[in-house]
Structure formats: structure tokens, C-alpha cells
Design a protein around this motif. Structure first.
Motif, mmCIF file in Angstrom:
data_model
loop_
_atom_site.group_PDB
_atom_site.id
_atom_site.type_symbol
_atom_site.label_atom_id
_atom_site.label_comp_id
_atom_site.label_asym_id
_atom_site.label_seq_id
_atom_site.Cartn_x
_atom_site.Cartn_y
_atom_site.Cartn_z
ATOM 1 N N ASP A 1 12.230 6.228 -18.668
ATOM 2 C CA ASP A 1 11.602 5.326 -19.374
ATOM 3 C C ASP A 1 11.280 5.504 -20.963
ATOM 4 O O ASP A 1 11.216 4.895 -21.682
ATOM 5 N N ILE A 2 11.258 6.896 -21.166
ATOM 6 C CA ILE A 2 10.686 7.331 -22.459
ATOM 7 C C ILE A 2 12.062 7.649 -23.235
ATOM 8 O O ILE A 2 12.018 7.150 -24.747
ATOM 9 N N TYR B 1 8.949 10.464 -9.537
ATOM 10 C CA TYR B 1 8.881 9.437 -10.538
ATOM 11 C C TYR B 1 8.619 10.068 -11.879
ATOM 12 O O TYR B 1 9.113 9.407 -13.041
ATOM 13 N N VAL C 1 4.793 9.749 -27.603
ATOM 14 C CA VAL C 1 4.140 8.925 -26.429
ATOM 15 C C VAL C 1 2.900 8.969 -26.265
ATOM 16 O O VAL C 1 2.078 9.958 -25.989
ATOM 17 N N GLN D 1 -1.134 12.706 -18.130
ATOM 18 C CA GLN D 1 0.400 12.469 -18.135
ATOM 19 C C GLN D 1 1.113 13.733 -19.062
ATOM 20 O O GLN D 1 2.353 13.383 -18.883
ATOM 21 N N VAL E 1 -0.666 9.149 -24.580
ATOM 22 C CA VAL E 1 -0.809 9.199 -23.028
ATOM 23 C C VAL E 1 -2.309 9.758 -22.944
ATOM 24 O O VAL E 1 -2.726 10.513 -24.007
ATOM 25 N N GLN F 1 10.180 8.584 -15.264
ATOM 26 C CA GLN F 1 9.475 8.370 -16.269
ATOM 27 C C GLN F 1 10.058 9.041 -17.756
ATOM 28 O O GLN F 1 10.057 8.382 -18.913
ATOM 29 N N GLN G 1 7.782 2.340 -10.864
ATOM 30 C CA GLN G 1 6.770 3.349 -10.433
ATOM 31 C C GLN G 1 5.601 3.004 -9.728
ATOM 32 O O GLN G 1 5.225 3.673 -8.713
ATOM 33 N N LEU H 1 6.810 4.963 -27.362
ATOM 34 C CA LEU H 1 6.792 4.126 -26.033
ATOM 35 C C LEU H 1 5.925 4.705 -25.181
ATOM 36 O O LEU H 1 5.627 6.064 -25.150
ATOM 37 N N THR H 2 5.290 3.886 -24.598
ATOM 38 C CA THR H 2 4.267 4.204 -23.509
ATOM 39 C C THR H 2 4.104 2.988 -22.541
ATOM 40 O O THR H 2 4.828 1.971 -22.928
ATOM 41 N N GLY H 3 3.311 3.337 -21.649
ATOM 42 C CA GLY H 3 2.999 2.008 -20.750
ATOM 43 C C GLY H 3 2.456 2.330 -19.542
ATOM 44 O O GLY H 3 1.185 3.346 -19.761
ATOM 45 N N ASP H 4 2.325 1.533 -18.445
ATOM 46 C CA ASP H 4 1.237 1.364 -17.521
ATOM 47 C C ASP H 4 2.075 1.229 -16.045
ATOM 48 O O ASP H 4 2.868 0.524 -16.455
ATOM 49 N N ARG H 5 1.206 1.745 -15.148
ATOM 50 C CA ARG H 5 1.782 1.542 -13.807
ATOM 51 C C ARG H 5 1.056 0.184 -13.275
ATOM 52 O O ARG H 5 -0.128 0.394 -13.211
HETATM 53 N N1 TRP Z 1 2.623 7.462 -15.527
HETATM 54 C C1 TRP Z 1 1.859 6.370 -16.098
HETATM 55 C C2 TRP Z 1 0.536 6.113 -15.757
HETATM 56 O O1 TRP Z 1 0.356 6.222 -14.545
HETATM 57 C C3 TRP Z 1 2.824 5.001 -16.658
HETATM 58 C C4 TRP Z 1 4.142 5.201 -16.958
HETATM 59 C C5 TRP Z 1 5.376 4.851 -16.620
HETATM 60 C C6 TRP Z 1 4.262 5.791 -18.481
HETATM 61 N N2 TRP Z 1 6.231 5.142 -17.604
HETATM 62 C C7 TRP Z 1 5.700 5.712 -18.645
HETATM 63 C C8 TRP Z 1 3.475 6.423 -19.576
HETATM 64 C C9 TRP Z 1 6.391 6.070 -19.854
HETATM 65 C C10 TRP Z 1 4.145 6.768 -20.553
HETATM 66 C C11 TRP Z 1 5.542 6.744 -20.877
HETATM 67 O O2 TRP Z 1 -0.222 5.682 -16.416
#
Ligand code: TRP
Ligand code: SF4
Length: 330
Positions: free
Chosen positions: A137-138, A130, A146, A152, A148, A134, A44, A6-10
Motif C-alpha cells: 500500500d505504502i 497483512y 506515512v 502502526q 499513523v 500494507q 485488509q 500515503l496513509t489510510g484506514d481499514r
Molecule cells: N492498518 C491501518 C489501520 O488499521 C490501515 C492501513 C492500511 C494503512 N494500509 C495502510 C495505514 C497504509 C497507513 C498506510 O488503521
């Protein structure tokens, strides 16, 4: 069963080269081997952009397009929207009991960002917290890995702490995730600043045109001690060199050597980089264009990804509630 990523972006704007080399490259690389979840963390984003909720819809779309354009394959990976999974918010509340305000306020990434957003005097509670969200989220999908950027790492460390504490208090429900860094965990900004960051205005975006890339690289900071092309250079202090290292794996050693010996000038070195970056971005631009023109298809991808993530979140929350004895009507 496959392990999970799991990973992602704001979604606070389009993604840039720093996102690509820090994390997206690993998402794409791992998606066949791991069941992959990409979160678009819109809640977030609100922790800093709460005065401009009207921007969210487009930013969510742009981040989805960026991921797809970079090669995240919607047939095997799930891209989903954080706010559409209320279980994440619920989990955040349970986790908030397991973390001290003191610990949160020492998080180095929070401290740096608080400065950028002028939150030092008055820190929104949601912003300070936050990283707890997060962690939700994970862990809602019991992610193992993850991918990153370096910034992070404190958040992943916090996630691991929360998981250990939860499991110790309530029983083994959660999975402790590992962070995964890339070959370039932090890309400096064009201005030579520590990090490429939208709020600092020192980025090359994945959607930038050829001309914009050229203009930006031409004004990028190099070794300040170099005035003539024959001066002996110090690539280790040069942003342009760091970009070569990140995107020009074939030639960067030779460039390093030529720079040190005063055999390549900064203008020529930048020309090379412009060509490398434009070549790298060209297929991404094309796929970006494809998806930008197919909004419905992108929203469908997000809908399906969200549905899949939500089902897993519901299952995990059943277990979590049972573990913390919030299961009155069972
Ligand atoms: N904080 C991360 C960023 O600014 C975005 C993010 C939100 C994230 N939830 C997450 C990254 C969970 C990894 C896992 O890029
Ligand atoms: Fe940087 Fe290249 Fe100039 Fe060396 S030659 S200082 S690596 S831009």
C-alpha cells in the motif's frame, strides 16, 4: 516534484476520535505540501471481517465520508480503494518472499489484534501477512511519509525492511518511507483501555450526535482514587484528562493543575470536555451530513482517486517487474 504522503484506514466501521488525533489531523495539515494518497484498505478489512463481505460497501463509503468531513480535500488529495488496484496485490506477493513468518509472528500489533479477534489458535494466513500488504500500500506510490497512530509503527518498520531488502537485491526501485506521529499518537478508550478501538466498543465516533457524546463522556473512566471533588486528583491516570490534552489545547494545563489541587470535580471536568468535543465535532457532523446525502459525488471522488493511484501503481509495477526479471515479452 512534491514529496508524497500515503496513509489510510481499514474500513471496518466509521472512524473515531482516535483516528482523528492519531492520523487524520496530519493528513489534513500536510495535504497542501505533499501529494497525498488516502487508501481505504478494504482487502485488509477482510482479513478480520471475511465472514461479512456484505458490510464492506457501506464501510468503504463511511470511511470516505469521514475523511472528507474532517477536511481531506478531494481536489488535492486522492482517496482510493485498495482492492481496485490489483498491482498492490501483485506487489504483496513479491514482497512475501522477502519476509520470514517468524518476523511476522513477532509483530506486537498483530499479537494484540490476534487476541481481540480470537486468532491465537488459528491465525489466517492473510491476517498474519497483512503488514506485508500494507508495505505494498505504502510503496506502490513511493510514499515518503506515512502519518499513523503508534500502533502502526511496527508495520512501517516492516515496510522499511522490505524496501531495503528489495533495493539491495534487485536495484534501487523503491523509496523507504518515514512514519509520522501526531501530538497524541495513541488515544485511550472511554473505558480507560489502552486504545480507542471499534472492536473494544470504547469509542466516540466522528459521526456521534451531541447526546451520544454526552452520554459516553459521562460514563468515561477517571482517576479511581477520586471520590469527592476536593480529593487531590491524578490526571496522568485519567482518560478524561487525556482527551482534554488531545482536544483542549488551550485549557488542559489549567485543568491539570485544578485536578491536582482538588479544585475541580470530575463532573464539572467532564462537562467541560463534553462541550469541547461537541464544538470540535459540530462542523464535522455537518460536513458528514452533506456527503452522506451525496453518495454519487462521494463515489465519483473515489473513482477519480482510484484512477490516479492506479496509473502510478502501473508505472511502479513496470519498474518492479523489470527489476525482478519478470518481463518476458519486452
Ligand atoms: N492498518 C491501518 C489501520 O488499521 C490501515 C492501513 C492500511 C494503512 N494500509 C495502510 C495505514 C497504509 C497507513 C498506510 O488503521
Ligand atoms: Fe480526571 Fe478531570 Fe476528574 Fe481530574 S477532575 S480525575 S482530570 S475527570
Amino acid at each position: 516534484m512534491k514529496k508524497r504522503v500515503l496513509t489510510g484506514d481499514r474500513p471496518t466501521g466509521p472512524l473515531h476520535l482516535g483516528h482523528y488525533v492519531g492520523t487524520i489531523i496530519n493528513r489534513v495539515k500536510l495535504q497542501k505540501e505533499y501529494e497525498t494518497f488516502i487508501i481505504i484498505a478494504d482487502v485488509q478489512a477482510l482479513t478480520t471481517n471475511f465472514e461479512h463481505p456484505e458490510l464492506l460497501k457501506n464501510d468503504v463509503f463511511q470511511v470516505a465520508v469521514d475523511n472528507l468531513a474532517c477536511g481531506v480535500d478531494p481536489n488535492i488529495s486522492s482517496i482510493f480503494i485498495q482492492s481496485m488496484i490489483p498491482e498492490i496485490a501483485e506487489l504483496t506477493v513479491y514482497y512475501s518472499m522477502l519476509v520470514s513468518v517468524n518476523l511476522l509472528s513477532h509483530n506486537p500489533t498483530i499479537k494484540t489484534e490476534a487476541k481481540q479477534y480470537n486468532f491465537e489458535k488459528s491465525m489466517p494466513y492473510g491476517f498474519l501477512g497483512y503488514p506485508v500488504s500494507q508495505a505494498a500500500d505504502i510503496t506502490f506510490c513511493k510514499a515518503n511519509l506515512v502519518p499513523v497512530g503508534e500502533d502502526q509503527l511496527p508495520h512501517i518498520e516492516l515496510t522499511r525492511k522490505i524496501v531495503r531488502k528489495f533495493n539491495q537485491l534487485y536495484g534501487e526501485v523503491l523509496v523507504e518511507p518515514e512514519p509520522l506521529l501526531s501530538h497524541m499518537p495513541r488515544l485511550p478508550g472511554l473505558d480507560g483501555g489502552a486504545k480507542m478501538s471499534k472492536s473494544l466498543g470504547n469509542c466516540i465516533y466522528l459521526g456521534d450526535s451531541k447526546e451520544v457524546v454526552e452520554k459516553k463522556i459521562k460514563r468515561a473512566v477517571t482517576d479511581p482514587k477520586r471520590i469527592h471533588p476536593t480529593d487531590l486528583g491524578h490526571p496522568e491516570v485519567c482518560t478524561v484528562f487525556t482527551y482534554h490534552k488531545a482536544f483542549n489545547q488551550n485549557d488542559y494545563l489549567e485543568i491539570e493543575h485544578s485536578c491536582r489541587e482538588g479544585k475541580i470535580g470530575c463532573v464539572a471536568c467532564k462537562e467541560k470536555l463534553i462541550s469541547v468535543i461537541n464544538q470540535f465535532l459540530e462542523p464535522i457532523r455537518e460536513r458528514r451530513k452533506y456527503y452522506e446525502e451525496r453518495k454519487k459525488e462521494v463515489m465519483e471522488i473515489l473513482y477519480e482517486g482510484t484512477k490516479k493511484a492506479k496509473k502510478i501503481a502501473e508505472e511502479t509495477l513496470e519498474e518492479v517487474r523489470a527489476a525482478i526479471k519478470i518481463d518476458y515479452f519486452k
